[in-house]
Design a protein around this motif. Structure first.
Motif, PDB file in Angstrom:
ATOM      1  N   SER A  22      -5.368 -13.107   5.425  1.00 25.88           N
ATOM      2  CA  SER A  22      -4.528 -13.072   4.230  1.00 25.88           C
ATOM      3  C   SER A  22      -3.314 -13.984   4.381  1.00 25.88           C
ATOM      4  CB  SER A  22      -4.070 -11.632   3.958  1.00 25.88           C
ATOM      5  OG  SER A  22      -3.168 -11.597   2.872  1.00 25.88           O
ATOM      6  N   LEU A  23      -2.673 -13.955   5.545  1.00 25.53           N
ATOM      7  CA  LEU A  23      -1.493 -14.795   5.774  1.00 25.53           C
ATOM      8  C   LEU A  23      -1.871 -16.264   5.889  1.00 25.53           C
ATOM      9  CD1 LEU A  23       0.766 -12.747   8.227  1.00 25.53           C
ATOM     10  CD2 LEU A  23       0.994 -13.072   5.756  1.00 25.53           C
ATOM     11  N   THR A  24      -3.040 -16.533   6.475  1.00 26.93           N
ATOM     12  CA  THR A  24      -3.510 -17.920   6.578  1.00 26.93           C
ATOM     13  C   THR A  24      -3.719 -18.511   5.186  1.00 26.93           C
ATOM     14  OG1 THR A  24      -4.606 -17.497   8.704  1.00 26.93           O
ATOM     15  CG2 THR A  24      -5.339 -19.416   7.449  1.00 26.93           C
ATOM     16  N   LYS A  25      -4.363 -17.733   4.310  1.00 28.70           N
ATOM     17  CA  LYS A  25      -4.596 -18.175   2.929  1.00 28.70           C
ATOM     18  C   LYS A  25      -3.281 -18.314   2.181  1.00 28.70           C
ATOM     19  CE  LYS A  25      -6.962 -16.826  -1.331  1.00 28.70           C
ATOM     20  NZ  LYS A  25      -7.829 -15.808  -1.992  1.00 28.70           N
ATOM     21  N   PHE A  26      -2.387 -17.367   2.375  1.00 28.84           N
ATOM     22  CA  PHE A  26      -1.084 -17.398   1.707  1.00 28.84           C
ATOM     23  C   PHE A  26      -0.317 -18.662   2.072  1.00 28.84           C
ATOM     24  CE2 PHE A  26       3.492 -16.462   2.293  1.00 28.84           C
ATOM     25  CZ  PHE A  26       3.857 -16.266   0.969  1.00 28.84           C
ATOM     26  N   ALA A  27      -0.282 -19.000   3.352  1.00 28.44           N
ATOM     27  CA  ALA A  27       0.429 -20.204   3.798  1.00 28.44           C
ATOM     28  C   ALA A  27      -0.194 -21.455   3.181  1.00 28.44           C
ATOM     29  CB  ALA A  27       0.411 -20.289   5.322  1.00 28.44           C
ATOM     30  N   GLU A  29      -1.824 -21.757   0.411  1.00 24.99           N
ATOM     31  CA  GLU A  29      -1.506 -21.814  -1.022  1.00 24.99           C
ATOM     32  C   GLU A  29      -0.093 -22.327  -1.269  1.00 24.99           C
ATOM     33  OE1 GLU A  29      -2.192 -17.817  -2.178  1.00 24.99           O
ATOM     34  OE2 GLU A  29      -4.346 -18.092  -2.519  1.00 24.99           O
ATOM     35  N   HIS A  30       0.768 -22.250  -0.251  1.00 26.29           N
ATOM     36  CA  HIS A  30       2.142 -22.742  -0.382  1.00 26.29           C
ATOM     37  C   HIS A  30       2.345 -24.055   0.372  1.00 26.29           C
ATOM     38  CE1 HIS A  30       2.719 -18.643  -1.807  1.00 26.29           C
ATOM     39  NE2 HIS A  30       3.875 -19.023  -2.314  1.00 26.29           N
ATOM     40  N   GLY A  31       1.240 -24.741   0.628  1.00 26.98           N
ATOM     41  CA  GLY A  31       1.319 -26.061   1.252  1.00 26.98           C
ATOM     42  C   GLY A  31       1.729 -26.052   2.703  1.00 26.98           C
ATOM     43  N   ALA A  32       1.473 -24.953   3.398  1.00 29.81           N
ATOM     44  CA  ALA A  32       1.862 -24.845   4.804  1.00 29.81           C
ATOM     45  C   ALA A  32       0.661 -24.400   5.641  1.00 29.81           C
ATOM     46  CB  ALA A  32       3.013 -23.856   4.962  1.00 29.81           C
ATOM     47  N   ARG A  33       0.842 -24.404   6.955  1.00 31.11           N
ATOM     48  CA  ARG A  33      -0.209 -23.983   7.872  1.00 31.11           C
ATOM     49  C   ARG A  33       0.406 -23.147   8.981  1.00 31.11           C
ATOM     50  NH1 ARG A  33      -2.188 -25.655  12.730  1.00 31.11           N
ATOM     51  NH2 ARG A  33      -0.683 -27.379  12.783  1.00 31.11           N
ATOM     52  N   VAL A  34      -0.203 -22.019   9.258  1.00 29.66           N
ATOM     53  CA  VAL A  34       0.294 -21.170  10.344  1.00 29.66           C
ATOM     54  C   VAL A  34      -0.014 -21.844  11.669  1.00 29.66           C
ATOM     55  CG1 VAL A  34       0.176 -18.918  11.460  1.00 29.66           C
ATOM     56  CG2 VAL A  34      -0.041 -19.090   8.972  1.00 29.66           C
ATOM     57  N   THR A  35       1.025 -22.101  12.450  1.00 33.65           N
ATOM     58  CA  THR A  35       0.862 -22.789  13.731  1.00 33.65           C
ATOM     59  C   THR A  35       0.308 -21.867  14.804  1.00 33.65           C
ATOM     60  OG1 THR A  35       2.814 -24.107  13.163  1.00 33.65           O
ATOM     61  CG2 THR A  35       2.053 -24.202  15.441  1.00 33.65           C
ATOM     62  N   THR A  36       0.869 -20.665  14.886  1.00 39.89           N
ATOM     63  CA  THR A  36       0.490 -19.705  15.926  1.00 39.89           C
ATOM     64  C   THR A  36       0.618 -18.293  15.388  1.00 39.89           C
ATOM     65  OG1 THR A  36       1.512 -21.200  17.548  1.00 39.89           O
ATOM     66  CG2 THR A  36       0.907 -19.012  18.327  1.00 39.89           C
ATOM     67  N   PHE A  37      -0.276 -17.417  15.858  1.00 39.53           N
ATOM     68  CA  PHE A  37      -0.166 -15.996  15.536  1.00 39.53           C
ATOM     69  C   PHE A  37       0.232 -15.226  16.791  1.00 39.53           C
ATOM     70  CE2 PHE A  37      -2.807 -16.967  11.796  1.00 39.53           C
ATOM     71  CZ  PHE A  37      -2.150 -16.212  10.833  1.00 39.53           C
ATOM     72  N   TYR A  38       1.094 -14.248  16.599  1.00 35.53           N
ATOM     73  CA  TYR A  38       1.530 -13.359  17.674  1.00 35.53           C
ATOM     74  C   TYR A  38       1.118 -11.943  17.266  1.00 35.53           C
ATOM     75  CZ  TYR A  38       4.403 -17.415  18.836  1.00 35.53           C
ATOM     76  OH  TYR A  38       4.839 -18.685  19.154  1.00 35.53           O
ATOM     77  N   VAL A  39       0.308 -11.307  18.093  1.00 36.59           N
ATOM     78  CA  VAL A  39      -0.300 -10.025  17.716  1.00 36.59           C
ATOM     79  C   VAL A  39       0.034  -8.956  18.753  1.00 36.59           C
ATOM     80  CG1 VAL A  39      -2.465  -8.869  17.121  1.00 36.59           C
ATOM     81  CG2 VAL A  39      -2.223 -11.343  16.736  1.00 36.59           C
ATOM     82  N   GLU A  40       0.455  -7.780  18.273  1.00 41.37           N
ATOM     83  CA  GLU A  40       0.687  -6.673  19.199  1.00 41.37           C
ATOM     84  C   GLU A  40       0.562  -5.330  18.504  1.00 41.37           C
ATOM     85  OE1 GLU A  40       4.514  -6.893  21.052  1.00 41.37           O
ATOM     86  OE2 GLU A  40       5.503  -7.557  19.219  1.00 41.37           O
ATOM     87  N   ASN A  41       0.269  -4.322  19.286  1.00 44.21           N
ATOM     88  CA  ASN A  41       0.164  -2.939  18.810  1.00 44.21           C
ATOM     89  C   ASN A  41       1.313  -2.137  19.402  1.00 44.21           C
ATOM     90  OD1 ASN A  41      -2.760  -4.056  18.826  1.00 44.21           O
ATOM     91  ND2 ASN A  41      -2.875  -2.262  17.511  1.00 44.21           N
ATOM     92  N   ILE A  42       2.319  -1.919  18.591  1.00 47.42           N
ATOM     93  CA  ILE A  42       3.496  -1.183  19.030  1.00 47.42           C
ATOM     94  C   ILE A  42       4.278  -0.740  17.792  1.00 47.42           C
ATOM     95  CG2 ILE A  42       4.991  -3.213  19.181  1.00 47.42           C
ATOM     96  CD1 ILE A  42       6.204  -1.971  21.734  1.00 47.42           C
ATOM     97  N   SER A  43       5.038   0.321  17.912  1.00 47.30           N
ATOM     98  CA  SER A  43       5.792   0.834  16.771  1.00 47.30           C
ATOM     99  C   SER A  43       6.844  -0.161  16.291  1.00 47.30           C
ATOM    100  CB  SER A  43       6.477   2.156  17.150  1.00 47.30           C
ATOM    101  OG  SER A  43       7.356   2.566  16.124  1.00 47.30           O
TER     102      SER A  43
END
Length: 221
Positions: A22-27, A29-43
């Motif tokens: 969803s965020l990749t598509k969103f970026a 659509e606004h003429g941008a590209r996600v360079t890196t994703f940071y993923v974690e499971n924490i509160s």
């Protein structure tokens, strides 16, 4: 310039990468590209998060921190949120949230503009205000769920004490209450489900029950 996507879920049972497409598509659509994703499971109520720390450390002034909603970034207390905002501001990082339209302009701005928003101070102030309101709402939601969980525990204890339940719950099973307390303590220290299982010899469902009772499980991923 880099657009750094931050994906967070509260527990290992939740899919932290749910919003990646969803965020990749969103970026895009606004003429941008996600360079890196940071993923974690924490509160989101925890200030110390390894992937968020890495994102900040690897960023340069003008980089964008992209999230689905502000609640993915923070459910922090007011003091901790102030600390995080200061870190982001000091690093020159700008926040963009898919569900906060006022922040979308940072994706289309130039690197120079992102590094110096004095060219449009009014828009920058409005953007910051919307982020602040969303952060306050995220914390409020967290506090409400935690309070309701505590009320549920108190109600169950009262029923146990009055003999109104078929089998004992929080009030009648002291050993389970102790395990739940230790689970909550270890989780707040940053331990994963697997680490808690190994440390206490318990099960994942038990961990989930203990954290849900303590208001530490979020309803959304």
């Amino acid at each position: 310039m880099a657009i750094r996507g931050y994906l967070r879920a509260s527990t290992v049972d939740q899919d932290a990468e749910r919003a990646k497409d969803s965020l990749t598509k969103f970026a895009t659509e606004h003429g941008a590209r996600v360079t890196t994703f940071y993923v974690e499971n924490i509160s989101g109520a925890t200030l110390e998060r390894s992937e968020l720390d890495r994102l900040i450390d690897e960023s340069r002034a003008g980089d964008v921190l992209l999230v689905e909603g502000i609640d993915r970034l923070t459910r922090l207390s007011q003091d901790d949120w102030k600390t995080l905002k200061h870190r982001l501001a000091s690093a020159g990082i700008l926040i963009c949230a898919k569900f906060v339209p006022m922040t979308h302009d940072v994706l289309q701005a130039t690197q120079a503009q992102r590094s110096d928003w004095s060219h449009d101070a009014v828009k920058a102030a409005l953007r910051d205000l919307m982020i602040e309101l969303a952060a306050a709402k995220a914390r409020e939601d967290y506090e409400v769920r935690r309070e309701r969980a505590e009320q549920g525990i108190a109600k169950r204890k009262a029923k146990d004490a009055a003999g109104e339940t078929d089998r004992p719950g929080y009030g009648g099973r002291r050993a389970d209450a102790d395990v739940h307390r230790r689970i909550v303590d270890l989780r707040r220290r940053g331990m994963s489900y697997s680490e808690i299982v190994d440390t206490l010899g318990t099960t994942r469902p038990t961990i989930a029950r203990a954290l849900r009772a303590a208001g530490m499980l979020e309803e959304t991923a």
